[in-house]
Motif scaffolding. Structure first.
Motif, PDB file in Angstrom:
ATOM      1  N   ARG A  39      -3.153  16.731 -90.339  1.00 48.26           N
ATOM      2  CA  ARG A  39      -2.012  16.227 -89.920  1.00 48.26           C
ATOM      3  C   ARG A  39      -2.143  14.494 -90.111  1.00 48.26           C
ATOM      4  NH1 ARG A  39       0.679  20.022 -85.673  1.00 48.26           N
ATOM      5  NH2 ARG A  39      -0.016  22.045 -86.504  1.00 48.26           N
ATOM      6  N   PHE A  40      -1.411  14.188 -91.082  1.00 46.64           N
ATOM      7  CA  PHE A  40      -1.346  12.695 -91.244  1.00 46.64           C
ATOM      8  C   PHE A  40      -0.418  12.075 -90.510  1.00 46.64           C
ATOM      9  CE2 PHE A  40      -2.591  14.522 -95.805  1.00 46.64           C
ATOM     10  CZ  PHE A  40      -3.811  14.183 -95.880  1.00 46.64           C
ATOM     11  N   ASP A  69       3.072   7.833 -86.796  1.00 43.25           N
ATOM     12  CA  ASP A  69       3.498   6.531 -87.447  1.00 43.25           C
ATOM     13  C   ASP A  69       3.803   6.676 -88.761  1.00 43.25           C
ATOM     14  OD1 ASP A  69       2.993   3.819 -87.387  1.00 43.25           O
ATOM     15  OD2 ASP A  69       0.929   3.721 -87.995  1.00 43.25           O
ATOM     16  N   LYS A  70       4.998   7.106 -88.933  1.00 40.77           N
ATOM     17  CA  LYS A  70       5.977   7.255 -90.133  1.00 40.77           C
ATOM     18  C   LYS A  70       7.175   7.328 -89.826  1.00 40.77           C
ATOM     19  CE  LYS A  70       5.959  10.092 -94.284  1.00 40.77           C
ATOM     20  NZ  LYS A  70       7.492  10.797 -94.302  1.00 40.77           N
ATOM     21  N   ASP A  71       8.216   6.893 -90.799  1.00 41.51           N
ATOM     22  CA  ASP A  71       9.267   6.832 -90.349  1.00 41.51           C
ATOM     23  C   ASP A  71       9.924   8.373 -90.668  1.00 41.51           C
ATOM     24  OD1 ASP A  71      12.505   6.499 -90.205  1.00 41.51           O
ATOM     25  OD2 ASP A  71      12.573   5.182 -92.125  1.00 41.51           O
ATOM     26  N   LEU A  72      10.688   9.020 -89.425  1.00 36.59           N
ATOM     27  CA  LEU A  72      10.963  10.243 -89.844  1.00 36.59           C
ATOM     28  C   LEU A  72      12.626  10.368 -89.760  1.00 36.59           C
ATOM     29  CD1 LEU A  72       8.811  11.362 -86.524  1.00 36.59           C
ATOM     30  CD2 LEU A  72       8.475  11.788 -89.065  1.00 36.59           C
ATOM     31  N   THR A  73      13.245   9.102 -90.154  1.00 33.51           N
ATOM     32  CA  THR A  73      14.673   9.438 -90.188  1.00 33.51           C
ATOM     33  C   THR A  73      15.144   9.902 -91.509  1.00 33.51           C
ATOM     34  OG1 THR A  73      14.870   7.012 -90.679  1.00 33.51           O
ATOM     35  CG2 THR A  73      15.073   7.436 -88.443  1.00 33.51           C
ATOM     36  N   ALA A  74      14.056   9.882 -92.474  1.00 31.01           N
ATOM     37  CA  ALA A  74      14.563  10.144 -93.714  1.00 31.01           C
ATOM     38  C   ALA A  74      14.614  11.682 -93.847  1.00 31.01           C
ATOM     39  CB  ALA A  74      13.391   9.717 -94.812  1.00 31.01           C
ATOM     40  N   GLY A  75      14.165  12.638 -92.899  1.00 31.12           N
ATOM     41  CA  GLY A  75      14.194  14.074 -92.971  1.00 31.12           C
ATOM     42  C   GLY A  75      12.915  14.539 -92.869  1.00 31.12           C
ATOM     43  N   GLY A  76      12.805  15.879 -92.954  1.00 27.97           N
ATOM     44  CA  GLY A  76      11.405  16.642 -92.782  1.00 27.97           C
ATOM     45  C   GLY A  76      11.005  16.571 -91.274  1.00 27.97           C
ATOM     46  N   PRO A 106      -4.766   8.897 -88.390  1.00 25.32           N
ATOM     47  CA  PRO A 106      -3.549   8.018 -88.434  1.00 25.32           C
ATOM     48  C   PRO A 106      -3.343   7.530 -89.784  1.00 25.32           C
ATOM     49  CG  PRO A 106      -5.403   6.706 -87.724  1.00 25.32           C
ATOM     50  CD  PRO A 106      -6.031   8.268 -87.975  1.00 25.32           C
ATOM     51  N   SER A 107      -3.807   7.848 -90.983  1.00 26.59           N
ATOM     52  CA  SER A 107      -3.376   7.130 -92.026  1.00 26.59           C
ATOM     53  C   SER A 107      -2.810   8.257 -92.915  1.00 26.59           C
ATOM     54  CB  SER A 107      -4.685   6.705 -92.857  1.00 26.59           C
ATOM     55  OG  SER A 107      -5.605   7.776 -93.174  1.00 26.59           O
ATOM     56  N   GLY A 108      -2.342   7.915 -94.092  1.00 25.92           N
ATOM     57  CA  GLY A 108      -1.780   8.814 -94.965  1.00 25.92           C
ATOM     58  C   GLY A 108      -2.663   9.748 -96.048  1.00 25.92           C
ATOM     59  N   SER A 109      -4.003   9.374 -95.894  1.00 28.50           N
ATOM     60  CA  SER A 109      -4.890   9.974 -96.852  1.00 28.50           C
ATOM     61  C   SER A 109      -6.106  10.183 -96.275  1.00 28.50           C
ATOM     62  CB  SER A 109      -5.108   8.831 -98.088  1.00 28.50           C
ATOM     63  OG  SER A 109      -6.170   9.304 -98.914  1.00 28.50           O
ATOM     64  N   ILE A 110      -6.802  11.345 -96.785  1.00 25.36           N
ATOM     65  CA  ILE A 110      -8.161  11.773 -96.008  1.00 25.36           C
ATOM     66  C   ILE A 110      -9.278  10.532 -96.337  1.00 25.36           C
ATOM     67  CG2 ILE A 110      -9.136  13.076 -97.878  1.00 25.36           C
ATOM     68  CD1 ILE A 110      -9.561  15.204 -95.666  1.00 25.36           C
ATOM     69  N   ASP A 125       4.654  15.001 -96.192  1.00 24.91           N
ATOM     70  CA  ASP A 125       3.476  13.822 -96.141  1.00 24.91           C
ATOM     71  C   ASP A 125       2.785  13.822 -94.832  1.00 24.91           C
ATOM     72  OD1 ASP A 125       4.494  12.750 -98.464  1.00 24.91           O
ATOM     73  OD2 ASP A 125       5.974  11.428 -97.660  1.00 24.91           O
ATOM     74  N   ILE A 126       3.267  14.829 -93.865  1.00 29.63           N
ATOM     75  CA  ILE A 126       2.560  14.682 -92.697  1.00 29.63           C
ATOM     76  C   ILE A 126       1.696  15.925 -92.505  1.00 29.63           C
ATOM     77  CG2 ILE A 126       2.875  14.657 -90.124  1.00 29.63           C
ATOM     78  CD1 ILE A 126       5.390  13.325 -90.409  1.00 29.63           C
ATOM     79  N   GLN A 127       1.993  16.873 -92.802  1.00 27.10           N
ATOM     80  CA  GLN A 127       1.551  18.227 -92.843  1.00 27.10           C
ATOM     81  C   GLN A 127       1.009  18.754 -94.047  1.00 27.10           C
ATOM     82  OE1 GLN A 127       0.813  19.917 -90.187  1.00 27.10           O
ATOM     83  NE2 GLN A 127       2.111  19.163 -88.318  1.00 27.10           N
TER      84      GLN A 127
END
Length: 436
Positions: free
Chosen positions: A217-218, A237-244, A191-195, A259-261
């Protein structure tokens, strides 16, 4: 059996036995009661190794009676209700025990019910967890013949935050030895953005991920497990509206949200609305964890459900003759036995000072904890850090013959520390009240 004790301890896990043992060593005349319903005491840090078939489960358990210090009265019941205004604890058998000082250390609750479908799935078939049945984990690894091996962890605090990835690194080694790794995609969804929360350790672990060719997969929040269809459902759990995009099904590889993959693998993913279902052939997870109900529903709990304490002293924020540490407290650090090793001497010093002078001692806890991160058979990194997430090796551990100069790097001697040194330290020092 007495009904009043100078010190009453709730819980016979690592923290409870250590507090009782250290108090008795420092003041043998103290009248101490310990409420604990279980007959057995487990050394859970070795369950990762059990799940990889390099440690016997039978070596992780001892009779509770063999660990409770001489002179401490064992109350073999479940604590149920706190009445702090009258210094009383009521058990499920409706027995009442009073105290001068209370130590609340019952550990946490494994709560698979917080993820839809998980209670029905866990420890059955190809869904396993070292937290609940490490022997089943080994059976699952042994029976795996290729496909998608999914490893995941929940959004809740858990015992030893690094444990969900340790078994993944060992599984990778085992799959290579068995000859099925070439037919396998290993995916780590978290669930986090870092391992890992400490940068120097995260850097080392990302090198391990590269070497082992693992897809991370973050920002993946596990919300449902469908055991029949072998799908783990996640919300991002991340804003996807910015694209990607999240998966290649949304476009080409170049458009993936980096940031996710990380090290993307095109495993089968089904999308339903805002949910992404990763199809798996085996799954290991850390189940959600929380404070026990009798703690959450008590006057001792903070809004989070954990016992509300001062982070430097372990003293309750409202009831000054109550202390809590270990997994059930809201101390803002990882929930590990290594943290307890540093918390107990502070708690004990404060209780003894309170008895002597109705004041807190000068000892303070700085948030130290450590996480022995096994990165394969014969390899380990030792993450040691404080409240500020500073990498902070313990001078006492540095004296251990198995330690190396830079424990943020993988080394076989650290593996020997994990497999042999730390269990010895636990059973022969920590459980006997010897400060280490």
């Amino acid at each position: 059996m007495k009904t009043h004790y100078q010190v009453l301890i709730i819980g016979g896990g690592t923290a409870g036995i250590m507090v009782a043992s250290q108090l008795k060593r420092k003041n043998s005349s103290l009248e101490i009661g310990l409420i604990e319903p279980s007959d057995k005491h487990y050394y859970q840090p070795a369950w990762t190794l059990v799940g990889a078939n390099t440690y016997k489960f039978s070596d992780t358990v001892k009779p509770m009676a063999s660990l409770i210090p001489k002179g401490v009265e064992w109350i073999k019941e479940f604590a149920d209700v706190f009445k702090p205004e009258s210094n009383t604890v009521v058990t499920k058998k409706s027995n009442e025990f009073t105290y001068d000082y209370l130590v609340v250390v019952p550990g946490l609750k494994i709560a698979p019910e917080l993820v839809e479908g998980l209670p029905e799935a866990i420890d059955k078939g190809v869904v396993c967890s070292n937290y609940t049945d490490p022997n089943h984990t080994w059976e699952t690894l042994k029976n795996f013949n290729g496909g998608t091996a999914l490893f995941t962890q929940p959004t809740t605090p858990i015992k030893c935050g690094g444990a969900p990835q340790k078994i993944m690194y060992l599984a990778d080694d085992y799959f290579r030895k068995k000859g099925v790794r070439k037919n396998t995609d290993i995916v780590f969804a978290l669930p986090s953005g870092s391992i890992f929360g400490v940068k120097v350790i995260a850097d080392t672990l990302m090198n391990v991920v590269d070497r082992k060719d693992i897809n991370v997969r973050f920002f993946h929040k596990l919300v449902k497990v469908d055991a029949d269809k072998k799908i783990a459902w996640y919300e991002i759990d991340k804003d996807l509206t910015a694209g990607g995009c999240v998966t290649i099904a949304d476009g080409d590889v170049a458009s993936l949200d980096r940031d996710i993959q990380y090290n993307y693998k095109d495993v089968k993913v089904t999308r339903e609305g805002d949910r992404f279902g990763i199809h798996f052939d085996m799954m290991h997870l850390a189940p959600p964890q929380c404070a026990p109900d009798f703690i959450k529903n008590s006057p001792l709990a903070a809004e989070t459900g954990w016992v509300s304490v001062n982070p430097k002293t372990t003293q309750h924020t409202k009831y000054l003759n109550i202390f809590s540490l270990g997994d059930v407290s809201n101390l803002p650090t990882s929930k590990t036995g290594a943290a307890i090793r540093k918390q107990v001497p502070v708690t004990v010093a404060n209780i003894l000072k309170m008895i002597e002078a109705n004041a807190i001692s000068s000892k303070e806890y700085n948030g130290y904890t450590s996480c022995p991160l096994v990165t394969g058979y014969g390899k380990m990194v030792l993450a040691e850090f404080d409240y500020e997430k500073n990498f902070e090796p313990d001078p006492k551990l540095k004296k251990f013959p198995m330690m190396i100069n830079d424990s943020s790097k993988e080394h076989w001697r650290l593996w020997m520390l994990k497999k042999y040194g730390l269990p010895y330290l636990y059973w022969n020092k920590m459980m006997k009240g010897i400060e280490v």
